[in-house]
Write a protein that holds these residues in place. Structure first.
Motif, PDB file in Angstrom:
ATOM      1  N   SER A  36       0.824  -1.211   0.000  1.00 33.94           N
ATOM      2  CA  SER A  36       0.000   0.000   0.000  1.00 33.94           C
ATOM      3  C   SER A  36       0.864   1.269   0.000  1.00 33.94           C
ATOM      4  O   SER A  36       0.404   2.322  -0.429  1.00 33.94           O
ATOM      5  CB  SER A  36      -0.963  -0.014   1.190  1.00 33.94           C
ATOM      6  OG  SER A  36      -0.237  -0.060   2.395  1.00 33.94           O
ATOM      7  N   ASP A 127       0.880  -1.217   4.940  1.00 34.02           N
ATOM      8  CA  ASP A 127       0.378  -2.515   5.404  1.00 34.02           C
ATOM      9  C   ASP A 127       1.451  -3.349   6.102  1.00 34.02           C
ATOM     10  O   ASP A 127       1.276  -4.550   6.289  1.00 34.02           O
ATOM     11  CB  ASP A 127      -0.195  -3.294   4.209  1.00 34.02           C
ATOM     12  CG  ASP A 127       0.772  -3.344   3.028  1.00 34.02           C
ATOM     13  OD1 ASP A 127       1.915  -2.817   3.150  1.00 34.02           O
ATOM     14  OD2 ASP A 127       0.407  -3.905   1.990  1.00 34.02           O
ATOM     15  N   ARG A 150       5.737  -8.327   7.369  1.00 32.08           N
ATOM     16  CA  ARG A 150       4.732  -8.872   6.458  1.00 32.08           C
ATOM     17  C   ARG A 150       5.290 -10.018   5.603  1.00 32.08           C
ATOM     18  O   ARG A 150       4.645 -11.029   5.397  1.00 32.08           O
ATOM     19  CB  ARG A 150       4.186  -7.764   5.563  1.00 32.08           C
ATOM     20  CG  ARG A 150       2.949  -8.164   4.791  1.00 32.08           C
ATOM     21  CD  ARG A 150       2.305  -6.944   4.150  1.00 32.08           C
ATOM     22  NE  ARG A 150       1.149  -7.344   3.342  1.00 32.08           N
ATOM     23  CZ  ARG A 150      -0.078  -7.433   3.818  1.00 32.08           C
ATOM     24  NH1 ARG A 150      -0.335  -7.146   5.064  1.00 32.08           N
ATOM     25  NH2 ARG A 150      -1.084  -7.809   3.013  1.00 32.08           N
TER      26      ARG A 150
END
Ligand SMILES: [Fe+2]
Ligand SMILES: [Fe+2]
Length: 266
Positions: A36, A127, A150
């Protein structure tokens, strides 16, 4: 030539190989983390700055970048930095206060476009959460890599780099010997202080990486290394302080090389 490959889902490597005569090839990597808030990790070598952008455009529109994580200020990491800052006024540069200071001696960073992190600090980037990491070995005091929660990837900057006879796309394709010797050679060249380091303290630093258990290590100077290779990478680096220090060619050797080149040319 700078070209790209996908190392993990949403993570691209922009890479070229730099030849060091008599020693081998060293990959020079920058990375794109899509997400993002897309991040470019380092910006290639100054001598190849014109080549990074076309390769970058193949994987992302530079106008979509939000961040550049500058692992340190060496010439093989800052190639396209200012071009990108001029092209995309939204990009902010994640670095350290020392990184800003070193850059101010040659190509100052605009202070309203830097974001300062120190090793151990976390920052949320869209994110994902990035944790700044001081790698066990480095050649520049501003060096700051990071762990991306992530993807589980550790971006280790120069640490875990290697001088290689050939550069494959994955470090898992390297023989044990090429990886070990290549890593030890690179470590003794770029971090000669390792020979003077306290071994116990250095082992503790290496153990910190072991405890992190990254799913992949992306070094600026090694092909992508899946997490199953972490122990091999740590073992090679652990052996580096005991390796023979590297002494470069002296003036007599240079004159010999120049003589040979003249003879070949005539
Ligand atoms: Fe460096
Ligand atoms: Fe480097």
């Amino acid at each position: 030539m700078v070209h790209s490959y996908e190392a993990a889902p949403g993570i691209e490597v922009l890479t070229s190989s730099f030849s060091i005569p008599g020693y081998g090839l060293v990959p020079i990597n920058a990375f794109v983390i899509k997400g993002s808030e897309p991040i470019l990790v380092d910006t290639g070598a100054v001598v190849e700055s014109g080549q990074l952008l076309p390769a970058l455009r193949n994987v992302i529109d530079p106008a979509d970048l939000e961040w550049i994580w500058l692992t340190h200020t060496d010439a093989d990491h800052i190639g396209a930095l200012h071009t990108l800052l001029a092209e995309n006024p939204r990009i902010r540069v994640i670095t350290t206060f020392l990184g800003v200071g070193i850059m101010s001696l040659s190509a100052p960073l605009p202070m309203d476009r830097v974001y300062l992190v120190n090793p151990g600090q976390k920052m949320t980037v869209g994110d994902r959460t990035l944790t700044a990491v001081k790698p066990p070995a480095f050649d520049n005091p501003s060096t700051t890599g990071f762990y991306d929660d992530r993807s589980g990837v550790l971006f280790s900057s120069d640490c875990f780099g290697a001088l290689l006879p050939a550069v494959p796309q994955s470090a898992s394709e390297l023989s044990d010997r090429d990886l070990r010797e290549g890593q030890m050679l690179w470590a003794t060249i770029y971090a000669p202080w390792l020979h003077k380091a306290d071994r116990t303290a250095f082992e503790k630093e290496l153990d910190g990486i072991r405890q992190m258990a990254p799913k992949m290590i992306l070094s600026s100077h090694l092909p992508a290394a899946p997490g199953k290779m972490t122990e091999r990478l740590l073992a090679s680096l652990a052996a580096a302080p005991a390796a023979q220090p590297v002494v470069g060619p002296d003036q007599a050797a240079l004159e010999q090389m120049l003589k040979q080149m003249t003879e070949v040319a005539s």
